[in-house]
Design a protein around this motif. Structure first.
Motif, PDB file in Angstrom:
ATOM      1  N   TYR A 141      48.131  35.649  55.809  1.00 29.68           N
ATOM      2  CA  TYR A 141      47.131  35.082  54.208  1.00 29.68           C
ATOM      3  C   TYR A 141      46.585  33.954  54.811  1.00 29.68           C
ATOM      4  CZ  TYR A 141      46.848  33.108  49.906  1.00 29.68           C
ATOM      5  OH  TYR A 141      46.305  32.560  48.738  1.00 29.68           O
ATOM      6  N   LEU A 145      40.765  30.955  52.120  1.00 33.47           N
ATOM      7  CA  LEU A 145      39.703  31.965  51.457  1.00 33.47           C
ATOM      8  C   LEU A 145      40.663  32.786  50.329  1.00 33.47           C
ATOM      9  CD1 LEU A 145      38.469  34.051  54.644  1.00 33.47           C
ATOM     10  CD2 LEU A 145      37.226  32.644  52.984  1.00 33.47           C
ATOM     11  N   LYS A 146      41.939  32.717  50.263  1.00 31.25           N
ATOM     12  CA  LYS A 146      42.849  33.147  49.230  1.00 31.25           C
ATOM     13  C   LYS A 146      42.897  34.793  49.396  1.00 31.25           C
ATOM     14  CE  LYS A 146      43.319  29.180  47.380  1.00 31.25           C
ATOM     15  NZ  LYS A 146      44.566  28.247  47.665  1.00 31.25           N
ATOM     16  N   LYS A 147      43.044  35.141  50.716  1.00 36.86           N
ATOM     17  CA  LYS A 147      42.840  36.699  50.839  1.00 36.86           C
ATOM     18  C   LYS A 147      43.657  36.935  52.070  1.00 36.86           C
ATOM     19  CE  LYS A 147      37.720  36.831  49.759  1.00 36.86           C
ATOM     20  NZ  LYS A 147      36.613  37.061  50.004  1.00 36.86           N
ATOM     21  N   VAL A 154      39.467  43.018  55.456  1.00 30.94           N
ATOM     22  CA  VAL A 154      39.778  41.676  54.482  1.00 30.94           C
ATOM     23  C   VAL A 154      40.551  42.327  53.359  1.00 30.94           C
ATOM     24  CG1 VAL A 154      39.063  39.670  53.302  1.00 30.94           C
ATOM     25  CG2 VAL A 154      38.144  40.146  55.517  1.00 30.94           C
ATOM     26  N   PHE A 155      41.511  41.901  52.688  1.00 29.91           N
ATOM     27  CA  PHE A 155      41.993  42.548  51.139  1.00 29.91           C
ATOM     28  C   PHE A 155      41.815  41.391  50.261  1.00 29.91           C
ATOM     29  CE2 PHE A 155      44.216  44.442  55.079  1.00 29.91           C
ATOM     30  CZ  PHE A 155      44.442  45.496  54.744  1.00 29.91           C
ATOM     31  N   GLU A 156      41.249  41.881  49.317  1.00 28.44           N
ATOM     32  CA  GLU A 156      41.032  40.928  48.247  1.00 28.44           C
ATOM     33  C   GLU A 156      42.172  41.070  47.321  1.00 28.44           C
ATOM     34  OE1 GLU A 156      38.321  39.387  47.377  1.00 28.44           O
ATOM     35  OE2 GLU A 156      36.884  40.081  49.066  1.00 28.44           O
ATOM     36  N   LEU A 157      42.548  39.820  46.671  1.00 25.12           N
ATOM     37  CA  LEU A 157      43.698  39.566  45.869  1.00 25.12           C
ATOM     38  C   LEU A 157      43.130  39.526  44.511  1.00 25.12           C
ATOM     39  CD1 LEU A 157      45.705  37.691  48.263  1.00 25.12           C
ATOM     40  CD2 LEU A 157      45.914  40.044  47.942  1.00 25.12           C
ATOM     41  N   ASN A 158      44.120  39.891  43.443  1.00 22.44           N
ATOM     42  CA  ASN A 158      43.855  39.321  42.066  1.00 22.44           C
ATOM     43  C   ASN A 158      44.654  38.120  41.855  1.00 22.44           C
ATOM     44  OD1 ASN A 158      46.778  39.842  41.355  1.00 22.44           O
ATOM     45  ND2 ASN A 158      45.999  42.184  40.969  1.00 22.44           N
ATOM     46  N   LYS A 159      44.429  37.488  40.792  1.00 17.43           N
ATOM     47  CA  LYS A 159      44.876  36.139  40.399  1.00 17.43           C
ATOM     48  C   LYS A 159      46.492  35.992  40.940  1.00 17.43           C
ATOM     49  CE  LYS A 159      45.466  32.658  36.834  1.00 17.43           C
ATOM     50  NZ  LYS A 159      45.458  32.206  35.475  1.00 17.43           N
ATOM     51  N   ILE A 162      47.502  36.155  44.259  1.00 18.81           N
ATOM     52  CA  ILE A 162      46.971  35.082  44.834  1.00 18.81           C
ATOM     53  C   ILE A 162      48.115  33.964  44.684  1.00 18.81           C
ATOM     54  CG2 ILE A 162      45.454  32.907  45.030  1.00 18.81           C
ATOM     55  CD1 ILE A 162      43.236  34.916  44.662  1.00 18.81           C
TER      56      ILE A 162
END
Length: 224
Positions: A141, A145-147, A154-159, A162
């Protein structure tokens, strides 16, 4: 405990007798101790000074130290906080569980207990400086980048995801309870047990099962 030697401490306490002795004791470990005698003064110091850790009495004359901490935690979950009390109060300790505290000190302060509490504060401050947190199975983690990353992926995350990983990283050695989920991830939105279970299930499907341990009827703990 050299890491704390350049740090500033805020003491929220309204007993003059205790303050005088405490400053000498705390300054053996930190660079400077700032004193506030009420919540308003504490927030003024936080606004005007660089504060690295906080020690707050629970029982102030006309206020509750936990109310101060709860308000402070709405915007800052990083700063280590210790609470003080003249006696153990189980109800207040239960309330304090969701406030991400680093320790609980009983007056008069035992020197060994203070060292242990400051060691926990030191560990938290060092963790705050750590930008990449290792999970399991190659996942990491990235706090900047909060990812979540794994090798070149790279894995995007929702609010909420995060907020979940931020909470997890801040409490690596602690159990994450449902109350903590409600406070830090759902931000006091209503959340059923099934919603919590489904959330954790989705996280495990994306990032593996092995970094999060389930403690039945209690919560979850990060495996490091």
């Amino acid at each position: 405990m050299e890491f704390l030697s350049d740090k500033h401490l805020l003491l929220l306490e309204d007993s003059d007798e205790f303050i005088e002795n405490a400053i000498s004791l705390f300054n053996m470990f930190v660079k400077k101790t700032f004193v506030a005698k009420d919540i308003k003064e504490a927030f003024k110091l936080l606004e005007n000074e660089k504060i690295d850790l906080i020690i707050s009495d629970i029982h102030l004359k006309n206020e509750c130290g936990l109310d101060f901490i709860e308000k402070f935690r709405q915007t800052n979950n990083q700063t280590p906080i210790l609470i003080l009390s003249g006696y153990k109060d189980e109800d207040l300790l239960f309330k304090a569980m969701t406030l991400n505290l680093s320790g609980y000190l009983i007056k008069p302060i035992n020197f060994k207990a203070l060292i242990e509490a400051f060691e926990k504060c030191e560990a938290k401050l060092k963790l705050n400086n750590q930008k990449i947190i290792d999970l399991k199975e190659g996942f990491k983690y990235d706090k900047e980048l909060k990812k979540v990353i794994k090798e070149n992926e790279v894995f995007e995350l929702n609010k909420k995801e995060i907020l979940f990983f931020e909470m997890l990283c801040e409490n690596q050695k602690r159990v994450i309870t449902k109350d903590m989920f409600i406070k830090f991830v759902y931000e006091y939105e209503p959340m059923s047990d099934s919603a919590l279970n489904n959330f954790v299930l989705r996280i495990r499907k994306r990032f593996g099962k092995n970094f999060l341990h389930t403690i039945p009827d209690v919560g979850y703990k990060m495996i490091i």
